[in-house]
Design a protein around this motif. Structure first.
Motif, PDB file in Angstrom:
ATOM      1  N   SER A  13      45.398   2.306  -0.549  1.00  0.00           N
ATOM      2  CA  SER A  13      44.497   2.994   0.392  1.00  0.00           C
ATOM      3  C   SER A  13      45.103   2.981   1.793  1.00  0.00           C
ATOM      4  N   PRO A  14      44.972   4.080   2.524  1.00  0.00           N
ATOM      5  CA  PRO A  14      45.502   4.090   3.893  1.00  0.00           C
ATOM      6  C   PRO A  14      44.650   3.223   4.825  1.00  0.00           C
ATOM      7  N   ASN A  16      44.536   1.961   9.254  1.00  0.00           N
ATOM      8  CA  ASN A  16      45.031   2.258  10.591  1.00  0.00           C
ATOM      9  C   ASN A  16      45.748   1.043  11.153  1.00  0.00           C
ATOM     10  N   THR A 103      44.488   9.286  11.853  1.00  0.00           N
ATOM     11  CA  THR A 103      43.798   8.063  11.445  1.00  0.00           C
ATOM     12  C   THR A 103      42.949   8.315  10.206  1.00  0.00           C
ATOM     13  N   THR A 104      42.477   7.246   9.618  1.00  0.00           N
ATOM     14  CA  THR A 104      41.612   7.367   8.443  1.00  0.00           C
ATOM     15  C   THR A 104      40.237   7.915   8.797  1.00  0.00           C
ATOM     16  N   THR A 107      39.045  11.284   7.316  1.00  0.00           N
ATOM     17  CA  THR A 107      38.606  11.443   5.921  1.00  0.00           C
ATOM     18  C   THR A 107      37.353  10.648   5.575  1.00  0.00           C
ATOM     19  N   LYS A 108      36.887   9.818   6.491  1.00  0.00           N
ATOM     20  CA  LYS A 108      35.681   9.028   6.208  1.00  0.00           C
ATOM     21  C   LYS A 108      34.471   9.949   6.110  1.00  0.00           C
TER      22      LYS A 108
END
Length: 135
Positions: A13-14, A16, A103-104, A107-108
């Motif tokens: 999982s990505p 930050n 940044t993630t 997609t949140k």
């Protein structure tokens, strides 16, 4: 894992990561440490012409550290608070395209957990005032 949102991640999982500011460079951002004070959730996303409004529910005990135009860290991303909703323990953030892309937070989705770091200066001031009142 019980104090952060990392338990919801799977291998690969990505996340930050941001390099720390050095004492030899110009100060150009918020004072953050990379500590997690609590876990919030994405409440809503609302596209706009130049940015996207993202509202985040944060733990009630952290709301006292939040001020309009102050800083907060969400999933390791230092951001400016653009809306404070004390009644719902919610903050509003306007995320620019670069933040959404790099940044993630791009997609949140609503319901997703996020790590919250409150403003360290506010926590220091609170501690000093508590010590003063105990004298």
């Amino acid at each position: 894992l019980d104090k952060t949102s990392l338990g919801a991640l799977a291998a690969g999982s990505p996340v930050n990561l941001e390099r720390a500011m050095t004492a030899a460079t110009r100060f150009g951002g918020h004072v953050v440490q990379g500590h997690v004070d609590g876990v919030g959730t994405i409440a809503s996303r609302e596209p706009s012409e130049n940015w996207e409004w993202v509202r985040v529910n944060i733990p009630a005990d952290l709301m006292k550290y939040v001020v309009l135009k102050g800083s907060i860290t969400v999933d390791g991303v230092s951001l400016t608070v653009n809306e404070v909703d004390d009644a719902n323990n919610r903050i509003g953030l306007s995320l620019i395209p670069e933040t959404l892309r790099l940044t993630t937070l791009g997609t949140k989705q609503p319901g997703d957990p996020v790590n919250i770091e409150a403003d360290v200066m506010a926590k220091h001031i609170e501690r000093l005032l508590e010590a003063r009142s105990q004298k």
